[in-house]
Design a protein around this motif. Sequence first.
Motif, PDB file in Angstrom:
ATOM      1  N   ASP A   7      -9.662 -43.348  44.139  1.00  0.00           N
ATOM      2  CA  ASP A   7      -8.840 -42.703  43.124  1.00  0.00           C
ATOM      3  C   ASP A   7      -9.029 -43.497  41.835  1.00  0.00           C
ATOM      4  N   THR A   8      -8.160 -43.343  40.860  1.00  0.00           N
ATOM      5  CA  THR A   8      -8.357 -44.026  39.583  1.00  0.00           C
ATOM      6  C   THR A   8      -7.074 -44.695  39.110  1.00  0.00           C
ATOM      7  N   VAL A   9      -7.250 -45.722  38.293  1.00  0.00           N
ATOM      8  CA  VAL A   9      -6.157 -46.302  37.521  1.00  0.00           C
ATOM      9  C   VAL A   9      -6.604 -46.314  36.064  1.00  0.00           C
ATOM     10  N   GLU A  10      -5.656 -46.191  35.154  1.00  0.00           N
ATOM     11  CA  GLU A  10      -5.994 -46.183  33.735  1.00  0.00           C
ATOM     12  C   GLU A  10      -5.898 -47.593  33.165  1.00  0.00           C
ATOM     13  N   ALA A  11      -6.958 -48.013  32.465  1.00  0.00           N
ATOM     14  CA  ALA A  11      -6.974 -49.343  31.860  1.00  0.00           C
ATOM     15  C   ALA A  11      -5.941 -49.418  30.746  1.00  0.00           C
ATOM     16  N   LEU A  15     -12.030 -56.483  31.180  1.00  0.00           N
ATOM     17  CA  LEU A  15     -10.715 -55.891  30.995  1.00  0.00           C
ATOM     18  C   LEU A  15      -9.646 -56.725  31.692  1.00  0.00           C
ATOM     19  N   ALA A  16      -8.412 -56.552  31.273  1.00  0.00           N
ATOM     20  CA  ALA A  16      -7.304 -57.287  31.887  1.00  0.00           C
ATOM     21  C   ALA A  16      -7.197 -56.971  33.374  1.00  0.00           C
ATOM     22  N   GLU A  17      -7.678 -55.785  33.772  1.00  0.00           N
ATOM     23  CA  GLU A  17      -7.621 -55.397  35.183  1.00  0.00           C
ATOM     24  C   GLU A  17      -8.667 -56.121  36.030  1.00  0.00           C
ATOM     25  N   GLY A  18      -9.647 -56.776  35.394  1.00  0.00           N
ATOM     26  CA  GLY A  18     -10.618 -57.587  36.127  1.00  0.00           C
ATOM     27  C   GLY A  18     -12.029 -57.046  36.159  1.00  0.00           C
ATOM     28  N   VAL A  19     -12.236 -55.763  35.837  1.00  0.00           N
ATOM     29  CA  VAL A  19     -13.594 -55.223  35.819  1.00  0.00           C
ATOM     30  C   VAL A  19     -14.201 -55.428  34.434  1.00  0.00           C
ATOM     31  N   ARG A  20     -15.516 -55.270  34.349  1.00  0.00           N
ATOM     32  CA  ARG A  20     -16.228 -55.485  33.083  1.00  0.00           C
ATOM     33  C   ARG A  20     -16.952 -54.217  32.674  1.00  0.00           C
ATOM     34  N   ILE A  21     -17.053 -53.994  31.375  1.00  0.00           N
ATOM     35  CA  ILE A  21     -17.680 -52.802  30.830  1.00  0.00           C
ATOM     36  C   ILE A  21     -18.546 -53.189  29.638  1.00  0.00           C
ATOM     37  N   ARG A  37      -9.320 -55.181  21.819  1.00  0.00           N
ATOM     38  CA  ARG A  37      -8.446 -54.071  22.208  1.00  0.00           C
ATOM     39  C   ARG A  37      -9.257 -52.784  22.209  1.00  0.00           C
ATOM     40  N   LEU A  38      -9.039 -51.945  23.216  1.00  0.00           N
ATOM     41  CA  LEU A  38      -9.765 -50.691  23.381  1.00  0.00           C
ATOM     42  C   LEU A  38      -9.436 -49.702  22.276  1.00  0.00           C
ATOM     43  N   GLU A  39     -10.486 -49.030  21.776  1.00  0.00           N
ATOM     44  CA  GLU A  39     -10.358 -47.879  20.897  1.00  0.00           C
ATOM     45  C   GLU A  39     -11.340 -46.813  21.365  1.00  0.00           C
ATOM     46  N   PHE A  40     -11.184 -45.602  20.843  1.00  0.00           N
ATOM     47  CA  PHE A  40     -12.131 -44.528  21.130  1.00  0.00           C
ATOM     48  C   PHE A  40     -12.727 -44.051  19.818  1.00  0.00           C
ATOM     49  N   GLN A  41     -14.037 -44.039  19.766  1.00  0.00           N
ATOM     50  CA  GLN A  41     -14.736 -43.695  18.537  1.00  0.00           C
ATOM     51  C   GLN A  41     -15.565 -42.432  18.748  1.00  0.00           C
ATOM     52  N   SER A  42     -15.365 -41.434  17.886  1.00  0.00           N
ATOM     53  CA  SER A  42     -16.131 -40.193  17.954  1.00  0.00           C
ATOM     54  C   SER A  42     -17.329 -40.293  17.021  1.00  0.00           C
ATOM     55  N   TYR A  43     -18.506 -39.975  17.563  1.00  0.00           N
ATOM     56  CA  TYR A  43     -19.740 -40.061  16.783  1.00  0.00           C
ATOM     57  C   TYR A  43     -20.197 -38.694  16.302  1.00  0.00           C
ATOM     58  N   ASP A  44     -19.824 -37.636  17.001  1.00  0.00           N
ATOM     59  CA  ASP A  44     -20.075 -36.268  16.579  1.00  0.00           C
ATOM     60  C   ASP A  44     -19.151 -35.377  17.394  1.00  0.00           C
ATOM     61  N   ASP A  45     -19.338 -34.075  17.298  1.00  0.00           N
ATOM     62  CA  ASP A  45     -18.429 -33.146  17.983  1.00  0.00           C
ATOM     63  C   ASP A  45     -18.513 -33.253  19.501  1.00  0.00           C
ATOM     64  N   GLU A  46     -19.602 -33.812  20.018  1.00  0.00           N
ATOM     65  CA  GLU A  46     -19.817 -33.852  21.462  1.00  0.00           C
ATOM     66  C   GLU A  46     -19.602 -35.225  22.073  1.00  0.00           C
ATOM     67  N   LEU A  47     -19.658 -36.288  21.279  1.00  0.00           N
ATOM     68  CA  LEU A  47     -19.721 -37.638  21.847  1.00  0.00           C
ATOM     69  C   LEU A  47     -18.584 -38.519  21.372  1.00  0.00           C
ATOM     70  N   THR A  48     -17.795 -38.989  22.342  1.00  0.00           N
ATOM     71  CA  THR A  48     -16.779 -40.015  22.113  1.00  0.00           C
ATOM     72  C   THR A  48     -17.059 -41.162  23.072  1.00  0.00           C
ATOM     73  N   LEU A  49     -16.973 -42.396  22.583  1.00  0.00           N
ATOM     74  CA  LEU A  49     -17.253 -43.566  23.404  1.00  0.00           C
ATOM     75  C   LEU A  49     -16.125 -44.581  23.288  1.00  0.00           C
ATOM     76  N   PRO A  50     -15.887 -45.354  24.362  1.00  0.00           N
ATOM     77  CA  PRO A  50     -14.933 -46.462  24.262  1.00  0.00           C
ATOM     78  C   PRO A  50     -15.568 -47.642  23.535  1.00  0.00           C
ATOM     79  N   VAL A  51     -14.866 -48.203  22.572  1.00  0.00           N
ATOM     80  CA  VAL A  51     -15.325 -49.394  21.857  1.00  0.00           C
ATOM     81  C   VAL A  51     -14.161 -50.383  21.813  1.00  0.00           C
ATOM     82  N   PHE A  52     -14.431 -51.571  21.328  1.00  0.00           N
ATOM     83  CA  PHE A  52     -13.406 -52.612  21.326  1.00  0.00           C
ATOM     84  C   PHE A  52     -13.342 -53.282  19.947  1.00  0.00           C
TER      85      PHE A  52
END
Length: 316
Positions: A236-240, A271-277, A296-311
């Motif tokens: 299953d999943t947990v949210e960072a 991440l504080a949860e212990g995994v690395r990205i 700290r996590l942010e989300f950056q949109s590069y175009d209409d189709e692509l969003t990526l997690p950045v810090f």
Amino acid sequence: MDDDELAVRLRAFEGRAAAVAVRGKDPVNAPMIRHWCEAVGDTSPAYTGPDAIAPPTMLQAWTMGGLSGHADRTGAYDELSDLLDEGGYLSIVATDCEQEYLRPLRPGDEIVFGTVIESVSGRKTTKLGTGYFITTRTDIRVGGELVATHRFRVLKYAPAAARSAGIPVAESSAPRAEDRRISAPRRPRPVVNRDNSVFWEGIRDHRLLIQRCTGCGTLRHPWIPGCNACGGAGWDTVEAGGEGTVYSYTVLHHPPFPAFDPPHAVALVELAEGVRIVSNVVGTPYDKVRIGMPVRLEFQSYDDELTLPVFRPVAS
């Protein structure tokens, strides 16, 4: 031979067998599993002892022919490759693979596999050049039972540099839409498949989801089909929460890529949860990134189709 004629001849290869009932050169065996685990640093107990299984990522290792190759290949793939060579598509690069596991392989299993040319795309223009994507599907069996499927995709292409140098490449009379669309450079698209689609759905919703084994509770990233701690398939999943630190980083200077502005830093964030990205650190010059830097996590949109997690660095 113009582009339309080439396309017709290429499509004729779809569905043709590239290998039929080829026997693996060695049974699945403990020494190979041990060498693999030592090479990648995987200490999971699932791969040792009397009930050991083979790591799923070893799947292709059992089908490889080595330097001497396999004698039971049909020659269809070589014919396809030669046809593209004749059209001026002389370069090749692997683009992605997808594996499906129906049951674990175990020491002593003797595999038999067959490979089919599943699809040949229409002519595509990429940053590397113009060419055709070839997808093969390999079905692996043990005692007649289908145990796994491996899809492998390559791009057979004419480098963009070859075009500018005047090297002949099969062309159609009218420019294609995909050729006209390529003007501004775009960030590379992530490969989304059945194993990681939920992760990318979360990113679109500005949620960084971490996979969690429902058997032993181990968190893992990147997303994989089974637990690397207990071998369980349920998850299953947990949210960072979004807090992290720079565990390591590298600064890329070369080769330049149009969608990026080198030099830039690529960081491994814990991440504080212990995994690395792996991600980018934004809001600070590349030469200011440091190991141990809180981010700290942010989300950056590069175009209409692509969003990526950045810090972004946390202000001290």
